[in-house]
Scaffold this active site. Structure first.
Site, mmCIF file in Angstrom:
data_model
loop_
_atom_site.group_PDB
_atom_site.id
_atom_site.type_symbol
_atom_site.label_atom_id
_atom_site.label_comp_id
_atom_site.label_asym_id
_atom_site.label_seq_id
_atom_site.Cartn_x
_atom_site.Cartn_y
_atom_site.Cartn_z
ATOM 1 N N LYS A 87 0.825 -1.224 0.000
ATOM 2 C CA LYS A 87 0.000 0.000 0.000
ATOM 3 C C LYS A 87 0.852 1.265 0.000
ATOM 4 C CE LYS A 87 -2.385 -0.707 3.753
ATOM 5 N NZ LYS A 87 -1.872 -2.015 4.233
ATOM 6 N N ARG A 118 -9.355 1.197 8.991
ATOM 7 C CA ARG A 118 -8.940 -0.154 9.331
ATOM 8 C C ARG A 118 -9.959 -0.872 10.207
ATOM 9 N NH1 ARG A 118 -3.150 0.761 9.047
ATOM 10 N NH2 ARG A 118 -1.870 -1.015 9.527
ATOM 11 N N ARG A 174 11.145 -6.764 5.187
ATOM 12 C CA ARG A 174 11.184 -5.352 5.557
ATOM 13 C C ARG A 174 11.814 -5.179 6.935
ATOM 14 N NH1 ARG A 174 5.462 -2.543 5.169
ATOM 15 N NH2 ARG A 174 5.094 -3.611 7.122
ATOM 16 N N ARG A 186 11.965 -2.141 11.308
ATOM 17 C CA ARG A 186 10.733 -1.621 11.903
ATOM 18 C C ARG A 186 10.422 -2.370 13.187
ATOM 19 N NH1 ARG A 186 5.575 -0.198 8.118
ATOM 20 N NH2 ARG A 186 4.494 -1.086 9.894
ATOM 21 N N ARG A 190 -0.797 -8.578 13.719
ATOM 22 C CA ARG A 190 -1.332 -7.633 12.731
ATOM 23 C C ARG A 190 -2.172 -8.349 11.679
ATOM 24 N NH1 ARG A 190 4.132 -5.326 11.261
ATOM 25 N NH2 ARG A 190 3.169 -3.996 9.708
HETATM 26 P P1 AMP Z 1 0.949 0.759 8.977
HETATM 27 O O1 AMP Z 1 2.255 1.412 8.647
HETATM 28 O O2 AMP Z 1 -0.191 1.303 8.197
HETATM 29 O O3 AMP Z 1 1.029 -0.742 8.920
HETATM 30 O O4 AMP Z 1 0.629 1.124 10.509
HETATM 31 C C1 AMP Z 1 1.520 0.773 11.547
HETATM 32 C C2 AMP Z 1 0.755 0.662 12.864
HETATM 33 O O5 AMP Z 1 0.137 1.918 13.190
HETATM 34 C C3 AMP Z 1 -0.380 -0.348 12.882
HETATM 35 O O6 AMP Z 1 0.054 -1.662 13.140
HETATM 36 C C4 AMP Z 1 -1.249 0.203 14.017
HETATM 37 O O7 AMP Z 1 -0.697 -0.077 15.289
HETATM 38 C C5 AMP Z 1 -1.127 1.723 13.779
HETATM 39 N N1 AMP Z 1 -2.176 2.231 12.867
HETATM 40 C C6 AMP Z 1 -1.979 2.809 11.646
HETATM 41 N N2 AMP Z 1 -3.127 3.154 11.077
HETATM 42 C C7 AMP Z 1 -4.103 2.757 11.929
HETATM 43 C C8 AMP Z 1 -5.528 2.826 11.911
HETATM 44 N N3 AMP Z 1 -6.191 3.360 10.871
HETATM 45 N N4 AMP Z 1 -6.200 2.312 12.979
HETATM 46 C C9 AMP Z 1 -5.572 1.786 14.033
HETATM 47 N N5 AMP Z 1 -4.223 1.695 14.121
HETATM 48 C C10 AMP Z 1 -3.491 2.176 13.085
#
Ligand code: AMP
Length: 193
Positions: free
Chosen positions: A15, A90, A129, A135, A146
């Site tokens: 994404k 999400r 990654r 990360r 996740r």
């Molecule tokens: P991502 O980089 O989009 O995978 O986001 C990393 C982390 O940020 C996720 O595993 C969640 O802990 C948090 N996070 C990001 N976006 C959201 C969202 N829309 N709702 C809840 N947690 C989020």
């Protein structure tokens, strides 16, 4: 005509990379809630302190907090010609809040893409990654958490947009350029209609 795009898909589906390309090609801001939260963590803000342990465990941050964050971000002037949202919504609560927000400001979604990949590919990519970027939430435990949350909490969001009819599925277990070509073709098709 504004281009309001949502990119859905499990972590590891690509994404972030594809959202960056849409943003660069069409001149709209790439809004990634994950990036916004990581910046807050790095800057040590109160928001960052609050979400850091949640992110490290691979859990989801509270809906109210995320909705507030995205409402503020979409309210900024640079979204007038469109945006590409990555990592939000999400959960169903977030999707409903987003739809309400967009209805209120008269900006319907142009298209919702779902980047589809088999779970084994998602895991492989996230482990890769983790090695490349380090990360903090790419540990095997956090990855499993996740993906479980994606299935339970985020899949219903895909179903929601499938029902409203503006979902386009993209076969994303391919190279970045192949996926981008498919996205771009779909976007060009929408733009001429
Ligand atoms: P991502 O980089 O989009 O995978 O986001 C990393 C982390 O940020 C996720 O595993 C969640 O802990 C948090 N996070 C990001 N976006 C959201 C969202 N829309 N709702 C809840 N947690 C989020």
């Amino acid at each position: 005509m504004a281009l309001n795009v949502l990119l859905l898909g499990a972590q590891g589906a690509g994404k972030g990379t594809q959202a960056g390309r849409v943003a660069a090609e069409y001149g709209v801001p790439h809004i990634s809630t994950g990036d916004m939260l990581r910046e807050a963590v790095a800057a040590g803000t109160p928001l960052g302190e609050r979400v850091r342990p949640i992110m490290e465990a691979g859990r989801l941050c509270p809906d109210e907090l995320m909705i507030e964050l995205i409402e503020e971000r979409l309210g900024r002037g640079d979204t007038a010609e469109g945006f590409v949202l990555d990592g939000f919504p999400r959960s169903l609560a977030q999707a409903e809040a987003l739809d309400d927000m967009l209805a209120k400001i008269g900006r319907p979604l142009t298209v919702v893409f779902e980047l589809q990949i088999p779970e084994a590919v998602a895991v492989e990519r996230m482990l890769g990654r983790a090695r490349a970027e380090g990360r903090a939430d790419d540990t095997p435990e956090a990855i499993a958490k996740r993906l479980e949350l994606y299935r339970q909490v985020s899949e219903p969001v895909v179903e929601r947009y499938r029902m409203t009819g503006n979902l386009v599925g993209i076969h994303a277990a391919r190279t970045v350029n192949e996926v981008w070509a498919e996205l771009q073709e779909a976007l060009e098709h929408l733009a001429v209609r």
